[in-house]
Design a protein around this motif. Sequence first.
Motif, PDB file in Angstrom:
ATOM      1  N   GLU A  61       0.287   5.295   4.347  1.00 62.70           N
ATOM      2  CA  GLU A  61       0.579   4.736   5.668  1.00 62.70           C
ATOM      3  C   GLU A  61      -0.569   3.847   6.108  1.00 62.70           C
ATOM      4  N   ASP A  62      -0.367   3.111   7.176  1.00 65.55           N
ATOM      5  CA  ASP A  62      -1.388   2.218   7.721  1.00 65.55           C
ATOM      6  C   ASP A  62      -2.583   3.050   8.189  1.00 65.55           C
ATOM      7  N   PHE A 113       3.258  -1.187   4.189  1.00 63.98           N
ATOM      8  CA  PHE A 113       2.734   0.154   3.968  1.00 63.98           C
ATOM      9  C   PHE A 113       3.849   1.084   3.498  1.00 63.98           C
ATOM     10  N   LYS A 142     -10.175  -0.754   7.973  1.00 65.16           N
ATOM     11  CA  LYS A 142      -9.372  -1.161   9.129  1.00 65.16           C
ATOM     12  C   LYS A 142      -9.664  -2.599   9.529  1.00 65.16           C
ATOM     13  N   GLU A 167       0.852  -1.183   0.000  1.00 65.62           N
ATOM     14  CA  GLU A 167       0.000   0.000   0.000  1.00 65.62           C
ATOM     15  C   GLU A 167       0.891   1.237   0.000  1.00 65.62           C
ATOM     16  N   GLU A 203      -4.278  -9.580   8.473  1.00 64.19           N
ATOM     17  CA  GLU A 203      -3.073  -9.707   9.284  1.00 64.19           C
ATOM     18  C   GLU A 203      -3.119 -10.912  10.217  1.00 64.19           C
ATOM     19  N   LEU A 258       1.744  -7.238   5.554  1.00 60.48           N
ATOM     20  CA  LEU A 258       1.235  -5.947   5.099  1.00 60.48           C
ATOM     21  C   LEU A 258       2.394  -4.967   5.012  1.00 60.48           C
ATOM     22  N   ARG A 302      -4.895   2.323  10.004  1.00 59.10           N
ATOM     23  CA  ARG A 302      -5.222   2.074  11.404  1.00 59.10           C
ATOM     24  C   ARG A 302      -4.396   2.933  12.352  1.00 59.10           C
ATOM     25  N   GLN A 303      -3.271   3.460  11.837  1.00 55.73           N
ATOM     26  CA  GLN A 303      -2.402   4.300  12.660  1.00 55.73           C
ATOM     27  C   GLN A 303      -2.526   5.779  12.318  1.00 55.73           C
ATOM     28  N   LEU A 354      -8.100  -5.047   6.980  1.00 54.08           N
ATOM     29  CA  LEU A 354      -6.644  -5.140   7.133  1.00 54.08           C
ATOM     30  C   LEU A 354      -6.290  -5.987   8.360  1.00 54.08           C
TER      31      LEU A 354
END
Length: 473
Positions: free
Chosen positions: A47-48, A138, A122, A44, A129, A136, A50-51, A125
């Motif tokens: 950035e992630d 990023f 989210k 991807e 994981e 994954l 989720r973060q 993903l």
Amino acid sequence: MDYSTNDNKSISKKKVVAVVGGGLVGALNACYFAKRGFQVEVFESREDIRQAKIVKGRSINLALSHRGRQALKQVGMEDMIVSKGIPMHSRMIHSLNGTQSPIPYGKKGQYILSVDRANLNKELLSAAETYPNTNLNFAHKLLDWSTETGAMTFVRAEGAKEEIQADLIVGCDGAFSAIRKQFLRQSRFNYSQTYIPHGYLELTMPPINGEFAMKPNYLHIWPRNTFMMIALPNLDKTFTCTLFMPFEEFEKVTTGDQVIKFFQKYFPDAIPLIGAEALKRDYFHLPAQAMVSVKCSPYHFGDKCVLMGDAAHAVVPFYGQGMNAGFEDCLVFNEIMDQLNEDFSAVLPEYTRVRVPDDHAIADLAMYNYVEMRAHVNSKWFLFRKYVDNFLHIIMPRTIIPLYTMVTFTRTRYHKAVKRWHWQDKVINQGLLFCAAVTVAGGSYLLVRYPPNMPNIPTEQLWSRLQALKSPF
């Protein structure tokens, strides 16, 4: 990377599948391939999510329906995602005078779900994981890939380049796909993109006294013929309102006072619900965003690469099928993998053969449905036909199936749904014309047989004669 082993049975299971794009379709695809035992590498460019403190990208609310739910079900995620969605049983039409009229989506118990795009991404993903054979990656931006070897070159956030070798590349990197660029260099690859003259702008309708400002189990629509606004409910009791309008109309509204004047003219009931000050502020928070429709064919290159989701078929959002079609891509590919024993050289061309006509059909339907949503729902004939279609569906459920029902509540192939729709439309219109002709002929017969200047005929006698009347057709 070398995941080969000496066990012949496990060689195919250790093939490397590179999923480029960690959005909705990419993350779901990762689950499918990982479940099959492949070594899955997801790349991807961002950035992630989720973060991330601020989630970049599109935020149009999503409407999850049958096709998407079936795709999620195959990887055990349907119940969890559905539990975080809000059922919408009908469209709620807001007229200029403030009256609201519901138009059910289907039969009792049928509904679509309003789901949050970022939260869904989210969850997918995190699900991917959980598989030990999935990584994954990023902040990996694709620079190029080789059609001969399947080698890909990425640049990481710090600027370092990394080369990855894969047995299969799955392009899920959106409407402006970097994977698809390599397809454009090949002969006999058909590609088109169309920007519609309308853009979209999002506004937020906050809760009132801790509750939804409007009835929550509806997709609210303010149809205004050449443009419209819609509102979908969120779990935090807000509504996400999306204004779809020609760019030239957006450009005419340049000040806060003009925003209020515009809403007073076209959406007066929405002003107190959104709030005048919030409306003036949020209208200019971001410029109106463009919408593009992409068609291409074939979806595969040899046995090395395949396109899915928006990379293969970006559609405008007016049928609520963009995500559902992308998720169904994953499901169809998985079904073909079962049929053809995971032989990429056979699976990829079969996927193109099966999927291209369906995705092109839903792209066209999405264009058509914008006209329906912003204009046709104001038509009495349209509403009458909706009731006729739904009534006939109730009494002849296998013969007459409304187009929306086929698209939203079944897995009828999109292009077959369109063909059936055209056939049904022709049959029903001919039936209505026949009924009208019989009514007119019957009325004319009675006027000739019993002209107005004749003495009144007793009701019982008139009724018995009407029942004995034979149609001239």
